[in-house]
Design an enzyme around this catalytic site. Structure first.
Site, PDB file in Angstrom:
ATOM      1  N   ALA A  65      -4.348 -17.969 -18.459  1.00  0.00           N
ATOM      2  CA  ALA A  65      -4.485 -16.327 -17.961  1.00  0.00           C
ATOM      3  C   ALA A  65      -6.011 -15.824 -18.694  1.00  0.00           C
ATOM      4  O   ALA A  65      -6.202 -16.601 -19.969  1.00  0.00           O
ATOM      5  CB  ALA A  65      -3.476 -15.462 -18.245  1.00  0.00           C
ATOM      6  N   GLY A 111      -1.234 -20.231 -18.332  1.00  0.00           N
ATOM      7  CA  GLY A 111      -1.290 -20.262 -16.824  1.00  0.00           C
ATOM      8  C   GLY A 111      -1.757 -21.360 -16.043  1.00  0.00           C
ATOM      9  O   GLY A 111      -1.407 -21.653 -15.091  1.00  0.00           O
ATOM     10  N   GLU A 114       0.950 -23.643 -16.092  1.00  0.00           N
ATOM     11  CA  GLU A 114       2.173 -23.057 -15.262  1.00  0.00           C
ATOM     12  C   GLU A 114       1.631 -23.110 -13.779  1.00  0.00           C
ATOM     13  O   GLU A 114       2.382 -23.538 -12.774  1.00  0.00           O
ATOM     14  CB  GLU A 114       2.208 -21.572 -15.542  1.00  0.00           C
ATOM     15  CG  GLU A 114       2.929 -21.320 -16.870  1.00  0.00           C
ATOM     16  CD  GLU A 114       2.765 -19.699 -17.489  1.00  0.00           C
ATOM     17  OE1 GLU A 114       1.528 -19.454 -17.607  1.00  0.00           O
ATOM     18  OE2 GLU A 114       4.088 -19.206 -17.700  1.00  0.00           O
ATOM     19  N   GLU A 134       1.112 -19.612 -25.636  1.00  0.00           N
ATOM     20  CA  GLU A 134       0.929 -18.111 -25.649  1.00  0.00           C
ATOM     21  C   GLU A 134       1.670 -17.559 -26.795  1.00  0.00           C
ATOM     22  O   GLU A 134       1.182 -16.462 -27.204  1.00  0.00           O
ATOM     23  CB  GLU A 134       1.960 -17.899 -24.397  1.00  0.00           C
ATOM     24  CG  GLU A 134       1.441 -17.636 -22.938  1.00  0.00           C
ATOM     25  CD  GLU A 134       1.379 -18.898 -22.544  1.00  0.00           C
ATOM     26  OE1 GLU A 134       1.846 -20.134 -23.089  1.00  0.00           O
ATOM     27  OE2 GLU A 134       1.032 -19.156 -21.095  1.00  0.00           O
TER      28      GLU A 134
END
Ligand code: COA
Length: 259
Positions: A65, A111, A114, A134
């Protein structure tokens, strides 16, 4: 049409490429919205039998992200970021009726991993590196990573990857069952397309029913065996089923209408 992604449709395959190489294809809000739109269009497109998602450039699939966008978020904004992202992209992709293959061509972090895990399965190039870093930023994976990583690699391995915030290479990812195949960078898309070609020979209606049934194993409060029975029964009402069984009995190749 899109600013941060490229799409191309050819021979039954829609390829969606995340295209922010200067930011290692990090997922900002706009990219997530564009990906939602592109996956939706491809899923509704009768010509698209398989979707391949990959990253542009030689270095990254998606490096996570976009950290610059959420660095000053509040508790409420953080929760909302995860919820909206899961709805628009990660759960959305996992539950599409059209098969999605992630071609992991480099870093797949946070992300990015993910997104790869939301795809129905993954192939990787030998330079790929995967991880959920993260906790090194003081957050946890928020786009489904704490749920999908244990499902794919087992709880202990997932816990180690998440707690250490470390990266594993493509071969280790294959050993873990996180990616199904590893190949060279040049051969990555050809391999994904070859697998797509094998999928396309089969009934798209049956494949959609299979995706729904497999996914139901991971949904709270849903009995996957019951979903399977219902989906199995539904197949008997499809033109694809009539064609598939008739072609077998007539000793010819099935030409599925996809209905
Ligand atoms: N969000 C925002 N920008 C990112 C990013 C991310 N997740 N990942 C990389 N970028 C940007 C960098 O800030 C840099 O931009 P700049 O040139 O404008 O400074 C550019 O992409 C290139 O990255 P850089 O860090 O210079 O490449 P590198 O080869 O030295 O390192 C990584 C590669 C992947 C190890 C490193 O970029 C990294 O750790 N990224 C963050 C990974 C992460 O924590 N993801 C989870 C987010 S929840």
């Amino acid at each position: 049409m899109y600013t941060n992604i490229l799409t191309a449709q050819n021979n039954g395959i829609t390829r969606i490429t995340i295209n922010r190489p200067s930011k290692l294809n990090a997922l900002n809000k706009e990219t997530i919205q564009e990906l939602h739109a592109a996956f939706r269009v491809a899923d509704l497109d009768a010509e698209t039998k398989v979707i391949i998602v990959t990253g542009s450039g030689e270095k990254a699939f998606v490096a996570g992200a976009d950290i610059s966008e959420f660095a000053d978020f509040s508790v409420a904004e953080g929760g909302n970021l995860a919820q909206k992202g899961q709805e628009l992209l990660f759960d959305f992709v996992a539950n599409l009726s059209t098969p999605v293959i992630a071609a992991v061509n480099g870093f797949a972090l946070g992300g990015g991993l993910e997104l790869a895990m939301a795809a129905h399965f993954r192939v990787a190039s030998d330079n790929a590196k995967m991880g959920l870093p993260e906790v090194s930023l003081g957050v946890i994976p928020g786009y489904g990573g704490t749920q999908r990583l244990p499902q794919l690699v087992g709880k202990g391995r997932a816990m180690e990857m998440i707690m250490t915030a470390g990266m594993i290479d493509a071969n280790q990812a294959q050993q873990y069952g996180l990616v199904n195949h590893v190949t060279t960078q040049e051969e990555l898309l050809p391999l994904a397309e070859k697998l797509a070609g094998k999928i396309m020979r089969n009934s798209s209606v049956a494949i959609a029913a299979a995706i729904k049934s497999v996914n139901s194993a991971y949904e709270d409060g849903i009995n996957g065996f019951k979903v399977e029975i219902e989906q199995f029964g539904n197949c008997f009402g499809t033109e694809d089923f009539k064609e598939g069984t008739t072609a077998f009995l007539e000793k010819r190749k099935a030409e599925f209408p996809g209905k």
